[in-house]
Design an enzyme around this catalytic site. Structure first.
Site, PDB file in Angstrom:
ATOM      1  N   HIS A   1       0.841  -1.207   0.000  1.00 48.95           N
ATOM      2  CA  HIS A   1       0.000   0.000   0.000  1.00 48.95           C
ATOM      3  C   HIS A   1       0.872   1.252   0.000  1.00 48.95           C
ATOM      4  CE1 HIS A   1       0.957  -0.232   4.256  1.00 48.95           C
ATOM      5  NE2 HIS A   1       0.468   0.963   4.430  1.00 48.95           N
TER       6      HIS A   1
ATOM      7  N   LYS B   1       9.595  -2.597   2.879  1.00 50.27           N
ATOM      8  CA  LYS B   1      10.851  -2.481   3.629  1.00 50.27           C
ATOM      9  C   LYS B   1      10.938  -3.547   4.704  1.00 50.27           C
ATOM     10  CE  LYS B   1      14.423   0.296   4.466  1.00 50.27           C
ATOM     11  NZ  LYS B   1      15.282  -0.881   4.645  1.00 50.27           N
TER      12      LYS B   1
ATOM     13  N   LYS C   1       4.387  -1.923  11.790  1.00 48.27           N
ATOM     14  CA  LYS C   1       5.412  -1.065  12.420  1.00 48.27           C
ATOM     15  C   LYS C   1       5.571   0.241  11.642  1.00 48.27           C
ATOM     16  CE  LYS C   1       8.792  -3.564  13.648  1.00 48.27           C
ATOM     17  NZ  LYS C   1       9.947  -4.458  13.647  1.00 48.27           N
TER      18      LYS C   1
ATOM     19  N   ASP D   1       4.653   6.101  11.204  1.00 47.48           N
ATOM     20  CA  ASP D   1       4.572   6.996  10.041  1.00 47.48           C
ATOM     21  C   ASP D   1       5.818   6.961   9.166  1.00 47.48           C
ATOM     22  OD1 ASP D   1       1.973   7.969  10.406  1.00 47.48           O
ATOM     23  OD2 ASP D   1       2.657   9.394  11.928  1.00 47.48           O
TER      24      ASP D   1
ATOM     25  N   LYS E   1      10.207  -8.799   4.374  1.00 49.60           N
ATOM     26  CA  LYS E   1      11.269  -9.426   5.178  1.00 49.60           C
ATOM     27  C   LYS E   1      11.926 -10.516   4.351  1.00 49.60           C
ATOM     28  CE  LYS E   1      12.982  -9.090   9.394  1.00 49.60           C
ATOM     29  NZ  LYS E   1      13.032  -7.892  10.245  1.00 49.60           N
TER      30      LYS E   1
ATOM     31  N   SER F   1      16.462   3.776   8.878  1.00 51.51           N
ATOM     32  CA  SER F   1      16.602   3.278   7.503  1.00 51.51           C
ATOM     33  C   SER F   1      15.873   4.210   6.526  1.00 51.51           C
ATOM     34  CB  SER F   1      16.003   1.875   7.376  1.00 51.51           C
ATOM     35  OG  SER F   1      16.943   0.905   7.762  1.00 51.51           O
TER      36      SER F   1
END
Ligand code: NAD
Length: 475
Positions: free
Chosen positions: A69, A74, A98, A103, A110, A367
């Site tokens: 979405h 990530k 998470k 945000d 993963k 990150s």
């Protein structure tokens, strides 16, 4: 079996699903949207051969994309002998929630490679990592725009540098190649503060918890972090940094550190840096002179303390040992250390749990900063630092003229100092951890149906994700 997807009720992904289902039931979300949010979009399994010491070995790896979405998806890459597809899917789902909670505008993903890195030399690991990267790139599971890995258990800056370099060779025309992975060494496009970001985030999360008297009362904890007795499980990247910062900067007492081969404890507090150095040098802290060693690492979770920080593996607290846990507050630095059944037992005992989706979000937050740095091709603070110093000097001079007294050298340099990249990273991370906690705190205390921080975290995350489905529809 390592490479088969588990489906039992106690599997990691079913634990995550049950926690998410509970949040769905509170939100009254329609079944179709709930199902769309919960489903794992795609899973890639790769098997590839590598010639090691003259023999061909076949390795198995995965990359799961839970949600798209937001793009890129990530999530870290784990190198571990216990990895399996179920674990990868569960971890990818946790990444979705998470990112939404804090945000960070990413979907969840993963990856894992079924391997025991201690059995291979550095050169062999490089060969294997590059070969795994090749599989991911070729199959569209690694790209700065769509899927961006990071370090996790068994991987670090070294592996991320190999991944980035392999991607660059395969895509020399991609000007944003450095953004294909985060957690790289600074000289290879990494960002200052990423190595310790997850542990630093754990520290900021605990600090924020201690700013809320109502939540402290619920956990039966007195005000003030200083002097609190803390047990940490896992002295790897996350556990080491969290324990070190809490001890050195917040004056907590680290009374025990649990590792795969046992526990070292000292009621007066362990020196984390010394334990860590000893472990690196000797491979274990068994003989560490500053504490007492016991091989009972599982039982050590049940030792009395104020704060327990599991920072190693999933499903460490289950219905088997939950009733014996004595901590007042459990801070889930690892992903999924408490099973769904154990969560209820612990809460019934009055133990407060700070959930993984919040606590270890510092890694993905920094990150995100690294990814932005790579796309903008400039270090944060490079343009404005000296300008800020110039302005600061002018303010300091004006202040001296207005007050008629000279500032001390240290006060002047404090006023004048422009922010470095590390200052900005820490500021952004602290802000993120504080905001997310405050949102969880408000949600928890404003809805009678929400009884704990984990449910609050999932409710917030799912609300944000479903909003994006409602805004753009299903395509
Ligand atoms: P790591 O490999 O650096 O450290 C894990 C540590 O746990 C090692 O020291 C290992 O020896 C120890 N360990 C293994 N088995 C154990 C056992 N049975 N009992 C006690 N200790 C044991 O991994 P990490 O990066 O620190 O990750 C730890 C957890 O944090 C994982 O759940 C990971 O998914 C999560 N996490 C990591 C990051 C990150 O940025 N590295 C980000 C978010 C979440």
């Amino acid at each position: 079996m390592a490479n088969k997807k588990q489906s039992s009720a106690s599997s990691f992904s079913s634990n995550v699903d049950r926690m998410v289902d509970h949040a769905f039931s509170i939100l009254n979300l329609d079944a179709g949207t709930a199902q769309a949010i919960k489903a794992c979009d795609s899973v890639l399994q790769v098997k590839f051969p590598v010639k090691i010491r003259g023999e061909i070995q076949t390795f198995t790896g995965w990359r799961a994309v839970h949600s798209t979405h937001r793009l890129p998806a990530k999530g870290g890459i784990r190198f571990a002998a216990y990895s399996d597809q179920d674990e990868v899917e569960a971890l990818a789902a946790l990444m979705t929630y998470k990112c939404a909670l804090v945000d960070v505008p990413f979907g969840g993903s993963k990856g894992a490679l079924h391997i025991d890195p201690s059995q291979y030399s550095r050169d062999e690991m490089q060969l294997i990592t590059r070969r795994y990267t090749l599989e991911l790139v070729r199959k569209g599971f690694l790209n700065p725009a769509t899927n961006v890995p990071a370090p996790d258990v068994g991987t670090g800056q070294r592996e991320m540098a190999w991944i980035a370099d392999t991607y660059k060779h395969l895509n020399p025309e991609d000007i944003n190649y450095q953004a294909c992975v985060t957690g790289k060494p600074v000289q290879q496009g990494g960002i200052r503060g990423r190595v310790e970001a997850t542990g630093r985030g754990v520290q900021y999360a605990i600090r924020e918890f201690f700013r809320h008297p109502r939540d402290l009362t619920a956990a039966n904890l007195s005000a003030g972090l200083a002097g609190k007795r803390v047990i940490v499980q896992g002295l790897g990247n996350v556990g080491y940094h969290a324990a070190k910062f809490l001890q050195e900067e917040d004056d907590v007492k680290i009374t025990a550190i649990i590792e795969y081969d046992g526990v070292i404890s000292n009621e007066n507090g362990l020196n984390v840096e010394e334990v860590y150095r000893f472990k690196i040098e000797h491979g274990s802290f068994k003989e560490f002179p500053g504490g007492t060693f016991s091989p009972d690492n599982k039982g050590a979770l049940e030792m009395e303390c104020d704060i327990l920080i599991p920072a190693a593996l999933e499903r460490q607290i289950s219905k088997e040992n939950a009733s014996r846990i004595q901590a007042k507050l459990i801070v889930e630095a690892a992903n999924g250390p408490i099973t769904f059944d154990a969560d209820k037992i612990l809460r019934d005992k009055g133990i407060v749990i700070m959930p993984d989706v919040y606590v270890n979000a510092g890694g993905v937050t920094v990150s995100y900063f690294e990814w932005i740095r790579n796309l903008s091709h400039i270090r944060f603070g490079r343009m404005e630092r000296r300008y800020d110093e110039l302005r600061g000097n002018e303010y300091a001079t004006l202040l001296e003229e207005a007050t008629g007294s000279k500032l001390s050298a240290s006060t002047r340099s404090m006023i004048v100092r422009g922010a470095s990249e590390l200052d900005l990273v820490r500021s952004g991370l602290d802000d993120t951890m504080r905001n997310a906690y405050q949102e969880m705190h408000e949600t928890l205390h404003s809805n009678d149906k929400i009884a704990d921080l984990r449910t609050a975290a999932f409710v917030i995350a799912i609300r944000k994700i479903s909003r994006s489905y409602l805004d753009v529809g299903i395509y």
